[in-house]
Write a protein that holds these residues in place. Sequence first.
Motif, PDB file in Angstrom:
ATOM      1  N   GLN A   1      43.998  62.246  27.746  1.00 52.72           N
ATOM      2  CA  GLN A   1      43.615  62.647  26.690  1.00 52.72           C
ATOM      3  C   GLN A   1      44.112  64.006  26.246  1.00 52.72           C
ATOM      4  O   GLN A   1      44.673  64.233  24.960  1.00 52.72           O
ATOM      5  CB  GLN A   1      42.076  62.283  26.281  1.00 52.72           C
ATOM      6  N   LYS A   2      43.494  64.888  26.898  1.00 57.38           N
ATOM      7  CA  LYS A   2      43.881  66.458  26.419  1.00 57.38           C
ATOM      8  C   LYS A   2      45.310  66.540  26.228  1.00 57.38           C
ATOM      9  O   LYS A   2      45.690  67.545  25.560  1.00 57.38           O
ATOM     10  CB  LYS A   2      42.835  67.363  27.485  1.00 57.38           C
ATOM     11  N   GLU A   3      46.075  66.077  27.370  1.00 55.29           N
ATOM     12  CA  GLU A   3      47.457  66.400  27.444  1.00 55.29           C
ATOM     13  C   GLU A   3      48.417  65.523  26.538  1.00 55.29           C
ATOM     14  O   GLU A   3      49.572  65.484  26.736  1.00 55.29           O
ATOM     15  CB  GLU A   3      47.903  66.741  28.843  1.00 55.29           C
ATOM     16  N   GLU A   4      47.671  64.448  25.902  1.00 53.28           N
ATOM     17  CA  GLU A   4      48.609  63.435  25.341  1.00 53.28           C
ATOM     18  C   GLU A   4      49.513  62.847  26.058  1.00 53.28           C
ATOM     19  O   GLU A   4      50.686  62.467  25.668  1.00 53.28           O
ATOM     20  CB  GLU A   4      49.004  64.227  23.960  1.00 53.28           C
TER      21      GLU A   4
ATOM     22  N   ALA B   1      61.522  54.154  27.283  1.00 51.74           N
ATOM     23  CA  ALA B   1      62.631  54.203  26.377  1.00 51.74           C
ATOM     24  C   ALA B   1      62.286  54.360  25.044  1.00 51.74           C
ATOM     25  O   ALA B   1      62.869  55.027  24.192  1.00 51.74           O
ATOM     26  CB  ALA B   1      63.501  53.135  26.474  1.00 51.74           C
ATOM     27  N   LEU B   2      61.350  53.552  24.487  1.00 49.20           N
ATOM     28  CA  LEU B   2      60.766  53.704  23.038  1.00 49.20           C
ATOM     29  C   LEU B   2      60.490  55.034  22.677  1.00 49.20           C
ATOM     30  O   LEU B   2      60.576  55.756  21.772  1.00 49.20           O
ATOM     31  CB  LEU B   2      59.673  52.824  23.059  1.00 49.20           C
ATOM     32  N   LEU B   3      59.397  55.554  23.856  1.00 43.48           N
ATOM     33  CA  LEU B   3      58.728  56.857  23.622  1.00 43.48           C
ATOM     34  C   LEU B   3      59.768  57.935  23.535  1.00 43.48           C
ATOM     35  O   LEU B   3      59.810  58.959  22.625  1.00 43.48           O
ATOM     36  CB  LEU B   3      57.669  57.106  24.671  1.00 43.48           C
TER      37      LEU B   3
ATOM     38  N   THR C   1      51.984  58.900  34.912  1.00 36.49           N
ATOM     39  CA  THR C   1      52.018  59.108  33.336  1.00 36.49           C
ATOM     40  C   THR C   1      53.242  59.514  33.125  1.00 36.49           C
ATOM     41  O   THR C   1      54.064  59.974  33.652  1.00 36.49           O
ATOM     42  CB  THR C   1      51.038  60.140  33.054  1.00 36.49           C
ATOM     43  N   LEU C   2      53.228  59.586  31.752  1.00 40.59           N
ATOM     44  CA  LEU C   2      54.467  60.012  30.846  1.00 40.59           C
ATOM     45  C   LEU C   2      53.981  61.246  30.187  1.00 40.59           C
ATOM     46  O   LEU C   2      52.984  61.259  29.423  1.00 40.59           O
ATOM     47  CB  LEU C   2      55.195  59.091  29.822  1.00 40.59           C
ATOM     48  N   THR C   3      54.523  62.536  30.296  1.00 36.82           N
ATOM     49  CA  THR C   3      54.195  63.861  30.019  1.00 36.82           C
ATOM     50  C   THR C   3      54.679  63.751  28.347  1.00 36.82           C
ATOM     51  O   THR C   3      55.643  63.078  28.066  1.00 36.82           O
ATOM     52  CB  THR C   3      54.626  64.881  30.422  1.00 36.82           C
ATOM     53  N   LYS C   4      54.121  64.527  27.680  1.00 34.03           N
ATOM     54  CA  LYS C   4      54.589  64.950  26.355  1.00 34.03           C
ATOM     55  C   LYS C   4      56.191  65.227  26.166  1.00 34.03           C
ATOM     56  O   LYS C   4      56.837  64.741  25.103  1.00 34.03           O
ATOM     57  CB  LYS C   4      53.765  65.958  25.756  1.00 34.03           C
ATOM     58  N   ASP C   5      56.728  65.785  27.014  1.00 35.91           N
ATOM     59  CA  ASP C   5      58.085  65.993  27.243  1.00 35.91           C
ATOM     60  C   ASP C   5      58.836  65.146  27.857  1.00 35.91           C
ATOM     61  O   ASP C   5      60.115  65.403  28.112  1.00 35.91           O
ATOM     62  CB  ASP C   5      58.478  67.577  27.557  1.00 35.91           C
TER      63      ASP C   5
ATOM     64  N   THR D   1      58.015  61.565  33.953  1.00 36.27           N
ATOM     65  CA  THR D   1      56.838  60.877  34.602  1.00 36.27           C
ATOM     66  C   THR D   1      56.367  61.780  35.795  1.00 36.27           C
ATOM     67  O   THR D   1      57.016  62.384  36.130  1.00 36.27           O
ATOM     68  CB  THR D   1      57.747  59.671  35.413  1.00 36.27           C
ATOM     69  N   GLU D   2      55.004  61.772  35.769  1.00 37.96           N
ATOM     70  CA  GLU D   2      54.452  62.442  36.877  1.00 37.96           C
ATOM     71  C   GLU D   2      53.082  61.557  37.428  1.00 37.96           C
ATOM     72  O   GLU D   2      52.501  61.162  36.409  1.00 37.96           O
ATOM     73  CB  GLU D   2      53.945  63.735  36.303  1.00 37.96           C
ATOM     74  N   TYR D   3      53.298  61.654  38.794  1.00 38.52           N
ATOM     75  CA  TYR D   3      51.964  60.737  39.119  1.00 38.52           C
ATOM     76  C   TYR D   3      50.866  61.836  39.306  1.00 38.52           C
ATOM     77  O   TYR D   3      50.892  62.776  39.699  1.00 38.52           O
ATOM     78  CB  TYR D   3      52.300  60.266  40.727  1.00 38.52           C
ATOM     79  N   LEU D   4      49.572  61.571  38.848  1.00 39.86           N
ATOM     80  CA  LEU D   4      48.502  62.240  38.893  1.00 39.86           C
ATOM     81  C   LEU D   4      47.388  61.332  39.826  1.00 39.86           C
ATOM     82  O   LEU D   4      47.100  60.245  39.843  1.00 39.86           O
ATOM     83  CB  LEU D   4      47.653  62.500  37.539  1.00 39.86           C
ATOM     84  N   THR D   5      46.917  62.202  40.876  1.00 42.73           N
ATOM     85  CA  THR D   5      45.932  61.721  41.737  1.00 42.73           C
ATOM     86  C   THR D   5      44.734  61.585  40.930  1.00 42.73           C
ATOM     87  O   THR D   5      44.522  61.926  39.698  1.00 42.73           O
ATOM     88  CB  THR D   5      45.418  62.475  42.813  1.00 42.73           C
ATOM     89  N   LYS D   6      43.577  60.702  41.541  1.00 41.93           N
ATOM     90  CA  LYS D   6      42.427  60.688  40.990  1.00 41.93           C
ATOM     91  C   LYS D   6      41.669  61.878  40.589  1.00 41.93           C
ATOM     92  O   LYS D   6      41.276  62.212  39.354  1.00 41.93           O
ATOM     93  CB  LYS D   6      41.444  59.953  41.749  1.00 41.93           C
TER      94      LYS D   6
END
Length: 331
Positions: free
Chosen positions: A211-214, A48-50, A186-190, A193-198
Motif C-alpha cells: 500500500q505504502k509504495e503503491e 502490459a496494461l499498467l 509485485t510490480l513497483t511504481k516504476d 517486478t520484484e519478489y518480496l518475502t513475508k
Amino acid sequence: MSDLDEIKRIAGEENVLCEEPLSKHTTFHIGGNAKIFVMPQYIEDLVALLDYVRRQNLRYFVMGNGSNLLAYDTGYDGIVIATHMAGKTVKEKADKTALDTLQILMPGDLNRKKILAEEQTETEGKTIIFAGSGIMLSNMAAKAAKAGLTGFEFAGGIPGTLGGAVVMNAGAYGGEIKDSILGAMTLTKDGKTEYLTKEELELGYRSSRIQKEERIVLWALFAFAKGDTQKIEETMRDLNQRRREKQPLQYGSAGSTFKRPEGYFAGKLIEDAGLKGYRVGDVMVSDKHCGFVVNVGEGTYDEARQVIEHVQKTVEEKFHVSLELEVKMIQ
Ligand SMILES: NC(=O)C1=CN([C@@H]2O[C@H](COP(=O)(O)OP(=O)(O)OC[C@H]3O[C@@H](n4cnc5c(N)ncnc54)[C@H](OP(=O)(O)O)[C@@H]3O)[C@@H](O)[C@H]2O)C=CC1
Ligand SMILES: C=C(O[C@H]1[C@H](O)[C@@H](CO)O[C@H](OP(=O)(O)OP(=O)(O)OC[C@H]2O[C@@H](n3ccc(=O)[nH]c3=O)[C@H](O)[C@@H]2O)[C@@H]1NC(C)=O)C(=O)O
C-alpha cells in the motif's frame, strides 16, 4: 491508434467495457460509471496494461473484487483495471499465466524447485501454493481444503481477491494472510517486478508495504501443513455460519467500515454511541452488526459519506476514539 484501441489490443476486446457502472463491481453496489473498465485475464496482460497506462500518463486505478471499496456517484473518469475474473474461464496459453491460476506443489514435486530457490524451515514438509492475484479467496480456500491443506480456513468467506487480501493482510476469525504467506511477486511504481518475502512485505493489521509504495501484487506463494479435508471443511462451514449469524450479508456493504481502534471494537463503540440503525437515505449503520455500513436499496456515495462522517464525529465526541476508515475510495 487510440488509447481505447491499445487497451483492447492488450487485454482482448471482450474484456474491455466502456461507461461501466462501478455499482456492478463493488459489493457496496454504489458508484457511477468508469470511463473504461478492463478485466485482464493474464498476469502478463496486467503488467502490459499498467506499463501502457503509466507511459501514457493515463488516470487509472487497480481493484480486485471491489469488496473493500466505495466509489463516487460520479464514477471514475479514467481506466479501472479489475483483477477479478467475474466467473470467466480463462483459456490456457503456453506463454501466459491466468490471473486466477493456482498450483499445488507437494514436497518432492519437480516444479517446486523452479519456484523455491531452496527449502527453508518454514517450507520443509509443507505443501506450497502458487496463486495469481485475481483468484477469489473462497476459491483458493476451497481448493486448499480439497487438497487437505490447513491454514486458509479463515479466508473461505471473505469476498475478495488474493491480491486485495495480501495488500491489506486480510484477516478473520483469528487467521490472517501473514500466517501462511511466503512472499509475493509485485510490480513497483516504476514498472519493475520484484519478489518480496513475508518479512519484506511488512504485513501489519490491515496494512503492508505494498500500500505504502503503491505496488501491485501479481502472484503470491503460501506454505500449508497437511490436515484432514473433512475437518477443514467443517471448520469453514462453521466460520461461514458464524459470519451469516453476526454479519448483515443480505445487504450491500464493504465489510467492516472502520478498522479496530486499539483496545476497542468499532461495532461496539458505534452501538454504545446509540447509532444502531442510523440512516441517511438508503445507507445505514446495520442493526445486526454496527461495524457495517450497509446499502439497503439505492444507496449513494453521498449518503454513505454522511453516515460515515456522522459515526466518526459521534464516537469521537462520546468516547474520544477516532475511527479510521478501513474502506478505500476509488479516486
Ligand atoms: N474479513 C472480512 O470479512 C472482509 C475482508 N475484506 C477485505 O477486503 C479485501 C479486499 O479485496 P478485494 O475485494 O479483492 O479488493 P478491492 O477491489 O476492494 O480493492 C481494495 C484495494 O486493494 C488494492 N488492490 C486490490 N488488488 C490489488 C493488487 N492485485 N495489487 C495491489 N493492490 C491491490 C487496491 O488498493 P490501492 O488503491 O492501494 O491500489 C484497491 O483499492 C479482502 O481481501 C479482505 O481483505 C472485505 C470484506 C470482508
Ligand atoms: C468484515 C471484516 O473483517 C472482520 C471479521 O470478519 C471479523 C470476524 O473475525 O472480525 C473483525 O470484525 P469486528 O472487529 O467487528 O469483530 P466482531 O467479532 O464482529 O465484533 C467484535 C466485538 O464487538 C461486539 N459488537 C459487534 C457489533 C455490534 O454491533 N455490537 C457489538 O457490541 C461483538 O459482540 C464483539 O464482542 C473484522 N474486522 C476488522 C475491522 O478487523 C472486514 O475486514 O471487512
